[in-house]
Each structure stands twice: as structure tokens, then as C-alpha cells.
Design an enzyme around this catalytic site. Structure first.
Site, PDB file in Angstrom:
ATOM      1  N   GLU A 163     -12.160   2.018   5.913  1.00 20.61           N
ATOM      2  CA  GLU A 163     -10.667   2.340   6.984  1.00 20.61           C
ATOM      3  C   GLU A 163     -10.973   4.288   7.151  1.00 20.61           C
ATOM      4  OE1 GLU A 163      -6.387   2.204   5.218  1.00 20.61           O
ATOM      5  OE2 GLU A 163      -6.327   0.940   7.067  1.00 20.61           O
ATOM      6  N   GLU A 165       0.569  -1.036  -0.239  1.00 20.32           N
ATOM      7  CA  GLU A 165      -0.086   0.204  -0.061  1.00 20.32           C
ATOM      8  C   GLU A 165       0.563   1.114  -0.297  1.00 20.32           C
ATOM      9  OE1 GLU A 165      -1.953   1.310   3.109  1.00 20.32           O
ATOM     10  OE2 GLU A 165      -4.061   1.443   2.376  1.00 20.32           O
TER      11      GLU A 165
HETATM   12  O1  LIG Z   1      -2.683   3.570   6.975  1.00 18.66           O
HETATM   13  C1  LIG Z   1      -3.504   2.769   6.246  1.00 18.66           C
HETATM   14  O2  LIG Z   1      -4.105   3.508   5.013  1.00 18.66           O
HETATM   15  C2  LIG Z   1      -3.467   1.615   6.103  1.00 18.66           C
HETATM   16  O3  LIG Z   1      -4.428   0.353   5.145  1.00 18.66           O
HETATM   17  C3  LIG Z   1      -2.148   0.570   6.421  1.00 18.66           C
HETATM   18  O4  LIG Z   1      -2.930  -0.972   6.564  1.00 18.66           O
HETATM   19  C4  LIG Z   1      -2.845   0.898   8.290  1.00 18.66           C
HETATM   20  O5  LIG Z   1      -1.655   1.861   8.825  1.00 18.66           O
HETATM   21 MG   LIG Z   2      -5.711   2.862   3.708  1.00 16.10          MG
END
Ligand SMILES: O=C(O)C(=O)[C@H](O)CO
Ligand SMILES: [Mg+2]
Length: 279
Positions: free
Chosen positions: A246, A143
Site C-alpha cells: 500500500e 486498522e
Molecule cells: O490508510 C491506510 O493505511 C489504509 O489501509 C486504509 O484502508 C485507507 O485509508
Molecule cells: Mg493501511
């Protein structure tokens, strides 16, 4: 049509972690993700998933120091043995939770390190980890994360993540395309969805409002438009991944996370989290 997963590390902060599974199911989610499962016995987490009819679609490999000072080991010189042990532990949890994908965080660029030296270690560690994950048919995700939230994080851009995947050459190594980070670092999010989703290398999407990281209907991104783009491109290329919610709920203090889910209830999305009977 987008399928949304509740990120239990950020949603429902008004509840104890183990109680968040039921809350997510009650709000109509059919899948969850969270950062780190390691504080709980895998069997306890599996029981919560089963009891609430939830799929586990993602969690993270161990980040290094548990105090939160480290954000992944994959690119850290001299930490290869710890990295490998972390991957093994994550794969054990993935087996117990029937989770198909694990996010492997890159880590922070150590003061005095060069990005080229770091990249070589990163590629070597990922090549080993992807081969390990392939033994149980699981994907590993990379990511890109913005450096405003996480200063010195090694991986920040979508094109860099895709280049690393090309270098590693493992079909089960994919990108966790967090649109929140993508907007902050690069912008041009809809065009990047159109560019990267058909590549077959985007293993997961995540969303949050920008810049406050609240619900997706708060901030500078038009998520209704982005969801329509995802729908259109996914229908063309067959992408059938999940979108992790998220974000930090604005309503956490007042009406709870659930009160903030109107953005989802009002949308015409698959698996609309209509309130389940008896909720
Ligand atoms: O920070 C993010 O956006 C995430 O998805 C990581 O997995 C957690 O820090
Ligand atoms: Mg993330």
C-alpha cells in the site's frame, strides 16, 4: 514466506483503475486489495479478477461522505443506521468478489466528543457488524492509522486495536496491521510483529516505505529484515495472511509502477512476481 497483494488504489496510478488488475497480474501478483469498490459494478470487478487469475483479499467498508472528508463511520455517534447499511453493502460486494475480509474504518473523533463515548459506540457497532459478517464466514479488520496522515482518526495504536477486539469478543474481528502506521505511531515494528502475529488476531499486514510512503526499499524501515521476521514467526504460529503493498510508487511518472518492483523481484519471497510468460 510472505504473500504480497497489490493495492490497486495506490499502485499503478498511471493507469485507469480497471486496467490495474491486468498490470498487477502481469507483474506476477496473485492477489489484490483496494479501498472502495463501490464506484464499479461488483460483476465488472469480479470479471477483472477472474480474467487475470487474481484473488481479492481485502477492501474497505464505505467510509461515510464520498468526498473523502470522513474516514469511517464505526465510531460516529448518530450514524449507526448508515454504518449498518454500509456493512450490508460491503458484505454484498464481498460475496460477489469472494473476498474474505473487509476493513472497517473507525472514523474521526468529532470535535467535542470524548474518546470514552466514542469507544462505546465503536464497540457496539463492531459487535453488530462482526455478527453480520460471521453469517457469511468473513472477517472484519480494524486498522490503527497515524494522525499525521489522518488527523483525529480514532484508532492509532496496535494495543488499542487488540483491546477493542477483546472487548467486542468476536473471533472474526481482527487487526489490519499496517507496518507503515505502526512505525510512525509506535516504532519497534519487529518486536510488535513478534508480539502480535502469534495472537491469531492479525488478519492482514500492509507495508510502505517510511516516511514518504513509497516502495518499501525507500526509507527508514529495513523491510528485508521485517519480512524475515514475518517468515520466522509465521512458520512458528501458522500465520498465512497477505501483505498489502500500500504505497505510492516513485516510478509512477517515469517507468510506471512495474519499474519500482525490483524490491520484490530481488527478494527470495513466495510467489515472486517474476514476469509472467509473454509479459
Ligand atoms: O490508510 C491506510 O493505511 C489504509 O489501509 C486504509 O484502508 C485507507 O485509508
Ligand atoms: Mg493501511
Amino acid at each position: 514466506m510472505p504473500r504480497f497483494a497489490a493495492n490497486l488504489s495506490m499502485l499503478y496510478p498511471e493507469l485507469d483503475f480497471l486496467d490495474r488488475f491486468e498490470a498487477a497480474a502481469r507483474d506476477g501478483f496473485r492477489a489484490v486489495e483496494y479501498l472502495f469498490p463501490y464506484a464499479y459494478p461488483a460483476l465488472e470487478l469480479a470479471a477483472r479478477l477472474r480474467a487475470n487469475g487474481l484473488q481479492q483479499v481485502l477492501f474497505n467498508a464505505p467510509p461515510g461522505n464520498p468526498d473523502g472528508s470522513e474516514r469511517g463511520l464505526a465510531s460516529l455517534p448518530g450514524r449507526e443506521a448508515e454504518f449498518r447499511a454500509g456493512i450490508a453493502r460491503a458484505l454484498d460486494y464481498a460475496q460477489a468478489l469472494d473476498c474474505p475480509r473487509i476493513h472497517v474504518m473507525a472514523g474521526l473523533v468529532a470535535h467535542g466528543s470524548t474518546r470514552d463515548a466514542v469507544q462505546a459506540i465503536y464497540v457496539q457497532n463492531l459487535r453488530w457488524a462482526a455478527a453480520e459478517a460471521a453469517k457469511s464466514g468473513r472477517d472484519l479488520l480494524l486498522e490503527p492509522i497515524n494522525t499525521r496522515d489522518v488527523p483525529r482518526f480514532f484508532l492509532n495504536r496496535q494495543d488499542h486495536a487488540h483491546a477493542v477486539i477483546e472487548l467486542v469478543g468476536a473471533p472474526n474481528l481482527k487487526v489490519q496491521m499496517d507496518l507503515y502506521h505502526c512505525q510512525i505511531v509506535e516504532g519497534d515494528v519487529a518486536t510488535k510483529i513478534r508480539k502480535y502475529l502469534p495472537s491469531g488476531r492479525v488478519g492482514h499486514l500492509q507495508i510502505a516505505g517510511v516516511p514518504e510512503r513509497h516502495e518499501p526499499d525507500v526509507g527508514e524501515l529495513n523491510h528485508a529484515y521485517l519480512f524475515a521476521v514475518i517468515d520466522e514467526v509465521a512458520a512458528q504460529c501458522g500465520w498465512d495472511g497477505w501483505i498489502g503493498c500500500e504505497y505510492r510508487p516513485r516510478q509512477a511518472a517515469a517507468g510506471g509502477t512495474s519499474a519500482g518492483l525490483d524490491w520484490l523481484r530481488s527478494g527470495n519471497f513466495q510467489d515472486p512476481p517474476a514476469r509472467r510468460p509473454g509479459a
